[in-house]
Design a protein around this motif. Structure first.
Motif, PDB file in Angstrom:
ATOM      1  N   GLY A  78       0.764  -1.293   0.062  1.00  0.00           N
ATOM      2  CA  GLY A  78      -0.056  -0.100  -0.004  1.00  0.00           C
ATOM      3  C   GLY A  78       0.743   1.039   0.016  1.00  0.00           C
ATOM      4  O   GLY A  78       1.915   1.109  -0.198  1.00  0.00           O
ATOM      5  N   GLU A  79       0.042   2.184   0.274  1.00  0.00           N
ATOM      6  CA  GLU A  79       0.937   3.617   0.237  1.00  0.00           C
ATOM      7  C   GLU A  79       0.922   4.234   1.517  1.00  0.00           C
ATOM      8  O   GLU A  79      -0.184   4.136   2.349  1.00  0.00           O
ATOM      9  N   TYR A  80       2.118   4.701   2.176  1.00  0.00           N
ATOM     10  CA  TYR A  80       2.264   5.115   3.523  1.00  0.00           C
ATOM     11  C   TYR A  80       2.966   6.419   3.552  1.00  0.00           C
ATOM     12  O   TYR A  80       3.577   6.642   2.473  1.00  0.00           O
ATOM     13  N   SER A  81       3.250   6.813   4.658  1.00  0.00           N
ATOM     14  CA  SER A  81       4.036   8.163   5.177  1.00  0.00           C
ATOM     15  C   SER A  81       4.457   7.666   6.511  1.00  0.00           C
ATOM     16  O   SER A  81       3.781   7.188   7.373  1.00  0.00           O
ATOM     17  N   VAL A  82       5.733   8.485   6.746  1.00  0.00           N
ATOM     18  CA  VAL A  82       6.309   8.590   8.044  1.00  0.00           C
ATOM     19  C   VAL A  82       6.775   9.955   8.388  1.00  0.00           C
ATOM     20  O   VAL A  82       7.159  10.622   7.662  1.00  0.00           O
ATOM     21  N   ILE A  83       6.196  10.101   9.627  1.00  0.00           N
ATOM     22  CA  ILE A  83       6.694  11.432  10.015  1.00  0.00           C
ATOM     23  C   ILE A  83       7.515  11.086  11.450  1.00  0.00           C
ATOM     24  O   ILE A  83       7.067  10.147  12.216  1.00  0.00           O
ATOM     25  N   CYS A  84       8.406  12.113  11.530  1.00  0.00           N
ATOM     26  CA  CYS A  84       9.167  11.865  13.090  1.00  0.00           C
ATOM     27  C   CYS A  84       9.799  13.117  13.463  1.00  0.00           C
ATOM     28  O   CYS A  84       9.477  14.148  12.937  1.00  0.00           O
ATOM     29  N   PHE A  85      10.181  13.009  14.946  1.00  0.00           N
ATOM     30  CA  PHE A  85      10.494  14.417  15.540  1.00  0.00           C
ATOM     31  C   PHE A  85      11.532  13.885  16.512  1.00  0.00           C
ATOM     32  O   PHE A  85      11.634  12.721  17.102  1.00  0.00           O
ATOM     33  N   HIS A  86      12.204  14.736  16.955  1.00  0.00           N
ATOM     34  CA  HIS A  86      13.566  14.620  17.844  1.00  0.00           C
ATOM     35  C   HIS A  86      12.822  15.071  19.218  1.00  0.00           C
ATOM     36  O   HIS A  86      12.857  16.200  19.572  1.00  0.00           O
ATOM     37  N   ASP A  87      12.637  14.010  19.908  1.00  0.00           N
ATOM     38  CA  ASP A  87      12.073  14.324  21.456  1.00  0.00           C
ATOM     39  C   ASP A  87      13.443  14.667  22.209  1.00  0.00           C
ATOM     40  O   ASP A  87      13.780  13.748  23.004  1.00  0.00           O
ATOM     41  N   LYS A  88      13.740  15.687  22.082  1.00  0.00           N
ATOM     42  CA  LYS A  88      14.955  16.152  22.986  1.00  0.00           C
ATOM     43  C   LYS A  88      15.000  16.115  24.588  1.00  0.00           C
ATOM     44  O   LYS A  88      15.772  15.744  25.137  1.00  0.00           O
ATOM     45  N   ASN A  89      13.823  16.173  24.755  1.00  0.00           N
ATOM     46  CA  ASN A  89      13.570  16.148  26.346  1.00  0.00           C
ATOM     47  C   ASN A  89      12.723  15.006  26.887  1.00  0.00           C
ATOM     48  O   ASN A  89      12.557  14.856  28.227  1.00  0.00           O
ATOM     49  N   ASN A  90      12.630  14.060  26.165  1.00  0.00           N
ATOM     50  CA  ASN A  90      11.997  12.925  26.339  1.00  0.00           C
ATOM     51  C   ASN A  90      10.700  12.860  27.312  1.00  0.00           C
ATOM     52  O   ASN A  90      10.435  12.041  28.030  1.00  0.00           O
ATOM     53  N   ASN A  91       9.822  13.897  26.452  1.00  0.00           N
ATOM     54  CA  ASN A  91       8.650  14.020  27.167  1.00  0.00           C
ATOM     55  C   ASN A  91       7.656  13.406  26.690  1.00  0.00           C
ATOM     56  O   ASN A  91       6.262  13.323  26.706  1.00  0.00           O
ATOM     57  N   GLY A  92       7.837  12.610  25.363  1.00  0.00           N
ATOM     58  CA  GLY A  92       6.759  11.918  24.462  1.00  0.00           C
ATOM     59  C   GLY A  92       5.926  12.732  23.848  1.00  0.00           C
ATOM     60  O   GLY A  92       4.865  12.107  23.085  1.00  0.00           O
ATOM     61  N   LYS A  93       6.167  13.808  23.442  1.00  0.00           N
ATOM     62  CA  LYS A  93       5.550  14.713  22.477  1.00  0.00           C
ATOM     63  C   LYS A  93       6.250  15.819  21.906  1.00  0.00           C
ATOM     64  O   LYS A  93       7.353  16.026  22.459  1.00  0.00           O
TER      65      LYS A  93
END
Length: 138
Positions: A78-93
């Motif tokens: 299928g077709e997909y997308s990936v989004i990511c971010f650098h959680d520098k302070n490890n707060n989960g958001k």
């Protein structure tokens, strides 16, 4: 009669086999340019329906020498997308400043990051018959 039965059975085995292999693909995603090894990178896998809502799969990984890698397993074609971010302070958001701009680095598949949030159209990729490897840059 035996030939017909054998043909039906062979067709069924081939069909079931193709169904089983269609959900065995893997998507390996690597962020290649994290600015620090502090924190972790959080990754989310979406399809067009779930994009930027509830991920189909999510994972986080440590950063080692500016790189962070996860593998999503048992992915159907299928077709997909990936989004990511650098959680520098490890707060989960993902954290934002007062005017709504992100203060943590982020990226999306295909590395097409114009101003504003990523779009499914710009970040989509296909999983067909082989495993997929992606590199994302913040």
């Amino acid at each position: 009669m035996m030939k017909i039965l054998a043909t039906i059975l062979t067709t069924a085995v081939v069909f079931v086999g193709s169904l089983l292999t269609s959900v065995n693909q893997e998507i390996t995603v690597t962020v290649v340019n994290a600015t620090t090894d502090n924190g972790k990178v959080s990754f989310a896998l979406y399809d067009q329906i779930t994009f930027m809502k509830t991920p189909l799969k999510g994972a986080s990984a440590k950063i080692i020498q500016g790189k962070s890698t996860v593998t999503f397993k048992n992915i159907a074609q299928g077709e997909y997308s990936v989004i990511c971010f650098h959680d520098k302070n490890n707060n989960g958001k993902m954290d934002f400043n007062e005017n709504g701009m992100p203060i943590e680095d982020y990226g999306a598949s295909n590395n097409n990051m114009d101003f504003g949030p990523p779009s499914f159209l710009d970040s989509k990729f296909s999983v067909i018959e082989e495993d997929v490897s992606l590199e994302i840059k913040f």
